[in-house]
Design an enzyme around this catalytic site. Structure first.
Site, PDB file in Angstrom:
ATOM      1  N   SER A  30       0.828  -1.229   0.000  1.00  0.00           N
ATOM      2  CA  SER A  30       0.000   0.000   0.000  1.00  0.00           C
ATOM      3  C   SER A  30       0.846   1.256   0.000  1.00  0.00           C
ATOM      4  O   SER A  30       1.688   1.442   0.879  1.00  0.00           O
ATOM      5  CB  SER A  30      -0.885   0.061   1.247  1.00  0.00           C
ATOM      6  OG  SER A  30      -1.811  -0.961   1.241  1.00  0.00           O
ATOM      7  N   HIS A  60      -3.596   0.453  -4.566  1.00  0.00           N
ATOM      8  CA  HIS A  60      -2.999  -0.723  -5.219  1.00  0.00           C
ATOM      9  C   HIS A  60      -3.391  -0.693  -6.681  1.00  0.00           C
ATOM     10  O   HIS A  60      -4.565  -0.763  -7.017  1.00  0.00           O
ATOM     11  CB  HIS A  60      -3.535  -2.024  -4.610  1.00  0.00           C
ATOM     12  CG  HIS A  60      -3.001  -2.322  -3.254  1.00  0.00           C
ATOM     13  ND1 HIS A  60      -1.936  -3.158  -3.048  1.00  0.00           N
ATOM     14  CD2 HIS A  60      -3.384  -1.905  -2.040  1.00  0.00           C
ATOM     15  CE1 HIS A  60      -1.685  -3.240  -1.755  1.00  0.00           C
ATOM     16  NE2 HIS A  60      -2.560  -2.488  -1.119  1.00  0.00           N
ATOM     17  N   HIS A  82      -5.129  -9.706  -1.491  1.00  0.00           N
ATOM     18  CA  HIS A  82      -5.276  -9.926  -0.045  1.00  0.00           C
ATOM     19  C   HIS A  82      -6.345 -10.989   0.200  1.00  0.00           C
ATOM     20  O   HIS A  82      -7.336 -11.069  -0.538  1.00  0.00           O
ATOM     21  CB  HIS A  82      -5.693  -8.634   0.660  1.00  0.00           C
ATOM     22  CG  HIS A  82      -4.729  -7.510   0.501  1.00  0.00           C
ATOM     23  ND1 HIS A  82      -4.773  -6.661  -0.568  1.00  0.00           N
ATOM     24  CD2 HIS A  82      -3.691  -7.099   1.281  1.00  0.00           C
ATOM     25  CE1 HIS A  82      -3.800  -5.760  -0.441  1.00  0.00           C
ATOM     26  NE2 HIS A  82      -3.127  -6.006   0.666  1.00  0.00           N
ATOM     27  N   TYR A  84      -8.419 -10.852   2.598  1.00  0.00           N
ATOM     28  CA  TYR A  84      -9.671 -10.182   3.003  1.00  0.00           C
ATOM     29  C   TYR A  84     -10.509  -9.698   1.821  1.00  0.00           C
ATOM     30  O   TYR A  84     -11.672  -9.350   1.983  1.00  0.00           O
ATOM     31  CB  TYR A  84      -9.406  -9.015   3.966  1.00  0.00           C
ATOM     32  CG  TYR A  84      -8.592  -7.874   3.400  1.00  0.00           C
ATOM     33  CD1 TYR A  84      -9.115  -7.004   2.447  1.00  0.00           C
ATOM     34  CD2 TYR A  84      -7.279  -7.663   3.819  1.00  0.00           C
ATOM     35  CE1 TYR A  84      -8.361  -5.970   1.926  1.00  0.00           C
ATOM     36  CE2 TYR A  84      -6.513  -6.635   3.301  1.00  0.00           C
ATOM     37  CZ  TYR A  84      -7.064  -5.795   2.356  1.00  0.00           C
ATOM     38  OH  TYR A  84      -6.319  -4.787   1.831  1.00  0.00           O
ATOM     39  N   GLU A  85      -9.907  -9.666   0.625  1.00  0.00           N
ATOM     40  CA  GLU A  85     -10.694  -9.277  -0.551  1.00  0.00           C
ATOM     41  C   GLU A  85     -11.650 -10.394  -0.972  1.00  0.00           C
ATOM     42  O   GLU A  85     -12.487 -10.193  -1.852  1.00  0.00           O
ATOM     43  CB  GLU A  85      -9.757  -8.935  -1.721  1.00  0.00           C
ATOM     44  CG  GLU A  85      -8.975  -7.650  -1.505  1.00  0.00           C
ATOM     45  CD  GLU A  85      -7.979  -7.405  -2.641  1.00  0.00           C
ATOM     46  OE1 GLU A  85      -8.379  -6.829  -3.651  1.00  0.00           O
ATOM     47  OE2 GLU A  85      -6.815  -7.812  -2.498  1.00  0.00           O
ATOM     48  N   ALA A 112       2.398  -2.093   4.225  1.00  0.00           N
ATOM     49  CA  ALA A 112       2.066  -1.083   5.228  1.00  0.00           C
ATOM     50  C   ALA A 112       1.612  -1.840   6.465  1.00  0.00           C
ATOM     51  O   ALA A 112       0.875  -2.816   6.349  1.00  0.00           O
ATOM     52  CB  ALA A 112       0.947  -0.195   4.711  1.00  0.00           C
ATOM     53  N   MET A 210      -2.046  -7.199   7.277  1.00  0.00           N
ATOM     54  CA  MET A 210      -3.031  -8.122   6.680  1.00  0.00           C
ATOM     55  C   MET A 210      -2.493  -8.799   5.422  1.00  0.00           C
ATOM     56  O   MET A 210      -3.270  -9.204   4.553  1.00  0.00           O
ATOM     57  CB  MET A 210      -4.311  -7.342   6.329  1.00  0.00           C
ATOM     58  CG  MET A 210      -4.895  -6.541   7.477  1.00  0.00           C
ATOM     59  SD  MET A 210      -6.259  -5.512   6.930  1.00  0.00           S
ATOM     60  CE  MET A 210      -6.514  -4.492   8.399  1.00  0.00           C
ATOM     61  N   SER A 211      -1.173  -8.907   5.311  1.00  0.00           N
ATOM     62  CA  SER A 211      -0.611  -9.475   4.074  1.00  0.00           C
ATOM     63  C   SER A 211       0.717 -10.175   4.376  1.00  0.00           C
ATOM     64  O   SER A 211       0.982 -10.542   5.514  1.00  0.00           O
ATOM     65  CB  SER A 211      -0.385  -8.355   3.050  1.00  0.00           C
ATOM     66  OG  SER A 211       0.633  -7.481   3.482  1.00  0.00           O
ATOM     67  N   ASN A 234       1.075   3.513  11.149  1.00  0.00           N
ATOM     68  CA  ASN A 234       0.266   4.028  12.263  1.00  0.00           C
ATOM     69  C   ASN A 234       0.637   3.243  13.507  1.00  0.00           C
ATOM     70  O   ASN A 234       1.210   2.160  13.400  1.00  0.00           O
ATOM     71  CB  ASN A 234      -1.234   3.813  11.963  1.00  0.00           C
ATOM     72  CG  ASN A 234      -1.562   2.363  11.645  1.00  0.00           C
ATOM     73  OD1 ASN A 234      -1.370   1.903  10.520  1.00  0.00           O
ATOM     74  ND2 ASN A 234      -1.992   1.628  12.649  1.00  0.00           N
ATOM     75  N   HIS A 246      -7.681   4.060   6.755  1.00  0.00           N
ATOM     76  CA  HIS A 246      -6.872   3.702   5.582  1.00  0.00           C
ATOM     77  C   HIS A 246      -6.213   4.959   4.996  1.00  0.00           C
ATOM     78  O   HIS A 246      -5.077   4.907   4.532  1.00  0.00           O
ATOM     79  CB  HIS A 246      -7.751   3.004   4.541  1.00  0.00           C
ATOM     80  CG  HIS A 246      -7.011   2.508   3.331  1.00  0.00           C
ATOM     81  ND1 HIS A 246      -5.967   1.609   3.411  1.00  0.00           N
ATOM     82  CD2 HIS A 246      -7.138   2.795   2.015  1.00  0.00           C
ATOM     83  CE1 HIS A 246      -5.506   1.353   2.194  1.00  0.00           C
ATOM     84  NE2 HIS A 246      -6.195   2.076   1.329  1.00  0.00           N
TER      85      HIS A 246
HETATM   86  N1  HPA Z   1      -3.339  -3.187  11.417  1.00  0.00           N
HETATM   87  C1  HPA Z   1      -3.396  -4.042  10.381  1.00  0.00           C
HETATM   88  N2  HPA Z   1      -2.993  -3.734   9.156  1.00  0.00           N
HETATM   89  C2  HPA Z   1      -2.487  -2.517   8.964  1.00  0.00           C
HETATM   90  C3  HPA Z   1      -2.390  -1.568   9.987  1.00  0.00           C
HETATM   91  C4  HPA Z   1      -2.843  -1.921  11.291  1.00  0.00           C
HETATM   92  O1  HPA Z   1      -2.787  -1.150  12.264  1.00  0.00           O
HETATM   93  N3  HPA Z   1      -1.836  -0.446   9.459  1.00  0.00           N
HETATM   94  C5  HPA Z   1      -1.605  -0.724   8.149  1.00  0.00           C
HETATM   95  N4  HPA Z   1      -1.997  -1.970   7.842  1.00  0.00           N
END
Ligand code: HPA
Length: 271
Positions: A30, A60, A82, A84-85, A112, A210-211, A234, A246
């Site tokens: 990302s 993406h 991903h 989750y998609e 990310a 998540m990847s 973050n 996001h």
């Molecule tokens: N959690 C999960 N996936 C993420 C995060 C997070 O805080 N930040 C960027 N991708």
């Protein structure tokens, strides 16, 4: 299916680039996809590649990019799939198997991530030294392709120690600060709860995302050298009082992206 995807790509490569074997593969996470805008000799949208799915996430782009970077032939995923998609976990890792078949020996995966380690700040870059798979699935489930890897692959050195050392050396030469740590993967797409992040910290995670872990498992299984780099975008849930979005993740990736590009280019030069 794998053979027809590989044949399709080899034909396209030969038509456009002639004799070109990519030895290095990069998955751009990302907000980190710009490297593939800067270096692009051939770009093929995922929607045109047999066996690939289409990427659905903003930030993406969804194309496979071939380029010569610092005298090395590279294939880049500008955007990834991903879990989750809604894709099957096999579809998520399909491009990594294709990269292996095209000749990729060294894989660089980027993402990310949220910072679980309270010492991390947004826009920090972290070398992944190990991972924890909390996605609830493993991409090697099902029939094993014995040609690519063994049924019960060892995962004790999934992230290649020499590449970690090389990255540290290169970063120090460029005066780029790096964190290092363990990446924990959740399925998403909801961000974690503060309780889940407290658990992540207790079990040894420094970053959460998540990847990456499915791709890393395939790289380990198929005996590819692997380097993982997270952009800490973050503080994970509950680590600070800020709620997660996001847009903020993309914003932090934007701040890091030039540093990230310089680092990756220099790593490629030294591979
Ligand atoms: N959690 C999960 N996936 C993420 C995060 C997070 O805080 N930040 C960027 N991708």
């Amino acid at each position: 299916m794998i053979n027809s995807t590989v044949e399709f790509l080899k034909l396209k490569i030969e038509e456009t680039l002639g004799d070109f074997t990519p030895n290095i593969g990069i998955v751009l996470g990302s907000g980190l996809g710009e490297l593939a805008d800067e270096y692009c000799d051939l770009a093929i949208p995922y929607s045109e590649i047999p066996g690939f799915e289409a990427s659905t996430i903003s930030g993406h782009k969804g194309r496979l990019v071939f380029a010569n970077i610092n005298d090395k032939n590279v294939v880049m995923m500008q955007g990834r799939f991903h879990y989750y998609e809604g894709h099957s976990i096999q579809k998520v890792v399909y491009p990594i198997k294709i990269m292996k078949k095209l000749g990729v020996e060294t894989l660089i995966v980027t993402n990310a991530a949220g910072g679980v380690n309270p010492a991390f700040n947004p826009s920090d870059l972290m070398i992944i030294t190990d991972h924890i798979n909390f996605m609830g699935v493993n991409p090697l489930m099902g029939e094993n392709d014995n040609e690519m890897g063994e049924r019960f692959p060892d995962m004790s050195e999934t992230y290649t120690p020499e590449l970690v050392e090389l990255t540290k050396k290169v970063a120090s030469k460029l005066s780029i600060d790096l964190q290092e740590g363990v990446y924990l993967a959740m399925s998403g797409p909801s961000y974690e709860t503060p309780a889940e992040i407290r658990m992540a910290r207790v079990i040894g995670a420094d970053a959460v995302g998540m990847s990456t872990v499915p791709e890393a498992i395939i790289a380990g299984w198929a005996k590819m050298k692997l380097l993982g780099i997270s952009c800490i975008c973050n503080s994970a849930a509950g680590v600070s009082n800020v709620s997660l979005s996001h847009d903020d993740v993309i914003h932090s990736a934007n701040i890091a992206k030039d540093r990230f590009k310089v680092l990756i280019k220099e790593i490629i030069k030294n591979l």
